[in-house]
Design a protein around this motif. Structure first.
Motif, PDB file in Angstrom:
ATOM      1  N   MET A  96       0.558  -0.450  -0.055  1.00 43.82           N
ATOM      2  CA  MET A  96      -0.353   0.090   0.095  1.00 43.82           C
ATOM      3  C   MET A  96       0.552   1.051   0.383  1.00 43.82           C
ATOM      4  N   LYS A  97       0.497   2.358  -0.697  1.00 43.53           N
ATOM      5  CA  LYS A  97       1.217   3.582  -0.722  1.00 43.53           C
ATOM      6  C   LYS A  97       0.774   4.433   0.219  1.00 43.53           C
ATOM      7  N   THR A  98       1.193   5.742   0.454  1.00 43.60           N
ATOM      8  CA  THR A  98       0.035   6.101   1.319  1.00 43.60           C
ATOM      9  C   THR A  98       0.997   7.716   0.661  1.00 43.60           C
ATOM     10  N   LEU A  99      -0.402   8.154   0.332  1.00 43.11           N
ATOM     11  CA  LEU A  99       0.051   9.800   0.121  1.00 43.11           C
ATOM     12  C   LEU A  99      -0.259  10.480   1.059  1.00 43.11           C
ATOM     13  N   VAL A 100       1.024  12.061   1.897  1.00 40.89           N
ATOM     14  CA  VAL A 100       0.893  12.326   2.810  1.00 40.89           C
ATOM     15  C   VAL A 100       0.159  14.110   2.499  1.00 40.89           C
ATOM     16  N   ILE A 101      -0.456  15.002   2.474  1.00 43.72           N
ATOM     17  CA  ILE A 101      -0.766  15.818   1.835  1.00 43.72           C
ATOM     18  C   ILE A 101      -0.646  16.641   2.957  1.00 43.72           C
ATOM     19  N   VAL A 102       0.393  17.466   2.871  1.00 47.83           N
ATOM     20  CA  VAL A 102       0.864  18.860   4.244  1.00 47.83           C
ATOM     21  C   VAL A 102       0.742  20.014   3.839  1.00 47.83           C
ATOM     22  N   ALA A 103      -0.560  20.666   5.307  1.00 45.73           N
ATOM     23  CA  ALA A 103      -0.904  21.749   4.391  1.00 45.73           C
ATOM     24  C   ALA A 103      -0.831  22.647   6.337  1.00 45.73           C
ATOM     25  N   HIS A 104       0.600  23.507   6.147  1.00 48.02           N
ATOM     26  CA  HIS A 104       0.942  24.168   6.959  1.00 48.02           C
ATOM     27  C   HIS A 104       1.049  25.808   6.543  1.00 48.02           C
ATOM     28  N   PRO A 105       0.219  26.207   6.708  1.00 47.83           N
ATOM     29  CA  PRO A 105       1.364  28.441   6.200  1.00 47.83           C
ATOM     30  C   PRO A 105       2.710  28.216   6.953  1.00 47.83           C
ATOM     31  N   ASN A 106       2.866  27.848   7.227  1.00 47.35           N
ATOM     32  CA  ASN A 106       3.776  28.383   8.732  1.00 47.35           C
ATOM     33  C   ASN A 106       4.651  27.635   9.321  1.00 47.35           C
ATOM     34  N   LEU A 107       5.333  26.243   8.418  1.00 48.04           N
ATOM     35  CA  LEU A 107       6.190  24.671   9.257  1.00 48.04           C
ATOM     36  C   LEU A 107       7.467  25.371  10.013  1.00 48.04           C
ATOM     37  N   GLU A 108       7.642  26.799   9.778  1.00 49.30           N
ATOM     38  CA  GLU A 108       8.621  26.835  10.788  1.00 49.30           C
ATOM     39  C   GLU A 108       8.577  27.631  12.152  1.00 49.30           C
ATOM     40  N   GLN A 109       7.497  28.278  12.605  1.00 47.20           N
ATOM     41  CA  GLN A 109       6.891  28.149  13.067  1.00 47.20           C
ATOM     42  C   GLN A 109       5.599  27.216  13.849  1.00 47.20           C
ATOM     43  N   SER A 110       5.744  26.172  12.762  1.00 48.94           N
ATOM     44  CA  SER A 110       4.595  24.879  13.909  1.00 48.94           C
ATOM     45  C   SER A 110       5.667  23.961  14.897  1.00 48.94           C
ATOM     46  N   LYS A 111       4.439  23.402  15.844  1.00 45.84           N
ATOM     47  CA  LYS A 111       5.196  22.759  16.513  1.00 45.84           C
ATOM     48  C   LYS A 111       4.615  21.108  16.173  1.00 45.84           C
ATOM     49  N   VAL A 112       3.372  20.766  16.113  1.00 49.56           N
ATOM     50  CA  VAL A 112       2.966  19.330  15.381  1.00 49.56           C
ATOM     51  C   VAL A 112       3.461  19.341  14.190  1.00 49.56           C
ATOM     52  N   ASN A 113       2.697  19.611  13.248  1.00 50.12           N
ATOM     53  CA  ASN A 113       2.198  19.438  11.846  1.00 50.12           C
ATOM     54  C   ASN A 113       4.237  19.075  11.375  1.00 50.12           C
ATOM     55  N   ARG A 114       5.084  19.564  12.082  1.00 49.18           N
ATOM     56  CA  ARG A 114       6.053  19.780  11.475  1.00 49.18           C
ATOM     57  C   ARG A 114       6.962  18.424  12.441  1.00 49.18           C
ATOM     58  N   THR A 115       6.651  17.962  13.113  1.00 51.50           N
ATOM     59  CA  THR A 115       7.310  17.270  14.138  1.00 51.50           C
ATOM     60  C   THR A 115       6.784  15.998  12.874  1.00 51.50           C
ATOM     61  N   TRP A 116       5.512  16.038  13.170  1.00 51.86           N
ATOM     62  CA  TRP A 116       5.010  15.155  11.879  1.00 51.86           C
ATOM     63  C   TRP A 116       5.037  15.283  11.315  1.00 51.86           C
ATOM     64  N   MET A 117       5.294  15.531   9.987  1.00 52.65           N
ATOM     65  CA  MET A 117       6.073  15.578   8.730  1.00 52.65           C
ATOM     66  C   MET A 117       7.399  14.612   8.759  1.00 52.65           C
ATOM     67  N   ASN A 118       8.271  15.501   9.866  1.00 48.88           N
ATOM     68  CA  ASN A 118       9.505  14.625   9.595  1.00 48.88           C
ATOM     69  C   ASN A 118       9.769  14.039  10.116  1.00 48.88           C
ATOM     70  N   ARG A 119       8.547  12.591  10.682  1.00 45.27           N
ATOM     71  CA  ARG A 119       8.301  12.106  11.104  1.00 45.27           C
ATOM     72  C   ARG A 119       8.160  10.723  10.057  1.00 45.27           C
ATOM     73  N   LEU A 120       7.022  11.700   9.574  1.00 42.57           N
ATOM     74  CA  LEU A 120       7.016  10.682   8.477  1.00 42.57           C
ATOM     75  C   LEU A 120       7.694  10.467   7.030  1.00 42.57           C
ATOM     76  N   GLN A 121       7.939  11.501   7.542  1.00 44.13           N
ATOM     77  CA  GLN A 121       9.245  11.217   5.908  1.00 44.13           C
ATOM     78  C   GLN A 121      10.155  10.261   6.236  1.00 44.13           C
ATOM     79  N   GLN A 122      10.488   9.630   7.242  1.00 44.72           N
ATOM     80  CA  GLN A 122      11.513   8.242   7.097  1.00 44.72           C
ATOM     81  C   GLN A 122      10.342   7.321   6.920  1.00 44.72           C
TER      82      GLN A 122
END
Ligand SMILES: Cc1cc2nc3c(=O)[nH]c(=O)nc-3n(C[C@H](O)[C@H](O)[C@H](O)COP(=O)(O)O)c2cc1C
Length: 179
Positions: A1-27
């Protein structure tokens, strides 16, 4: 199964949650992380490329911070221009049929605020109805959402726990209630 995660955050530098989630999912293997605001800071979405990405994956995850009980603006724009007649819906628009569709949402308000009588009056299931209806119209299977709620009291430990849980959740092949 191939999964696509579309991340939509206008300011990832200041994000806590979505940046952490995104970095983890990239692995994760078999997970494509697609950072929407990085690709389209001017909202000029490459529709063909986005549709191609959808075609190449079995499960589509929209990951975003809850903004005014909805998605950030670019993700709404993405829905408007990518989910076209003849592609996503309509008599011959069957390209997304049978795919799985999931939301991963962080919200400022805590879980208990999202219920009848609570501070935000409505549940997350009620407030995400337009996306559920969209999935239905496109013939996709709407999976239970992944939520992290309550930013005022969020600890580093809870964030890390949720991040690991999200990585397991988005790659779990057995989430459909009808199977
Ligand atoms: C423009 C804007 C609108 C927001 N609207 C809501 C909302 O409707 N409900 C809510 O619970 N939190 C709301 N929040 C809080 C965000 O959801 C919260 O800060 C975010 O999920 C935290 O994730 P992050 O660390 O990745 O930025 C809003 C924040 C902003 C900036």
């Amino acid at each position: 199964m191939k999964t696509l995660v579309i991340v939509a955050h206008p300011n990832l530098e200041q994000s806590k949650v979505n940046r952490t989630w995104m970095n983890r999912l990239q692995q994760e293997e078999n997970v494509t992380v697609h950072n929407l605001y990085a690709h389209y800071p001017n909202f000029e979405i490459n529709v063909e490329k986005e549709q191609q990405l959808l075609l190449e994956h079995d499960r589509i995850v929209l990951q975003f911070p809850f903004y005014w009980y909805s998605t950030p603006a670019l993700l709404k724009q993405w829905q408007d221009v990518v989910l076209t007649y003849g592609f996503a819906y309509g008599s011959e628009g069957n390209k997304l049929q049978g795919k799985e569709f999931m939301l991963a949402i962080s919200s400022g308000g805590p879980a208990e605020a999202y219920q009848a009588g609570g501070y935000n009056s409505y549940s997350m299931s009620e407030l995400t109805r337009p996306l559920q209806a969209t999935a239905n119209l496109c013939g996709m299977h709407f999976l239970p959402s992944f939520l992290l709620q309550g930013m005022m009291t969020l600890t580093e430990e809870r964030l890390q726990e949720s991040t690991e849980a999200l990585a397991v959740y988005v790659t779990n092949p057995n989430l459909r209630a009808d199977r």
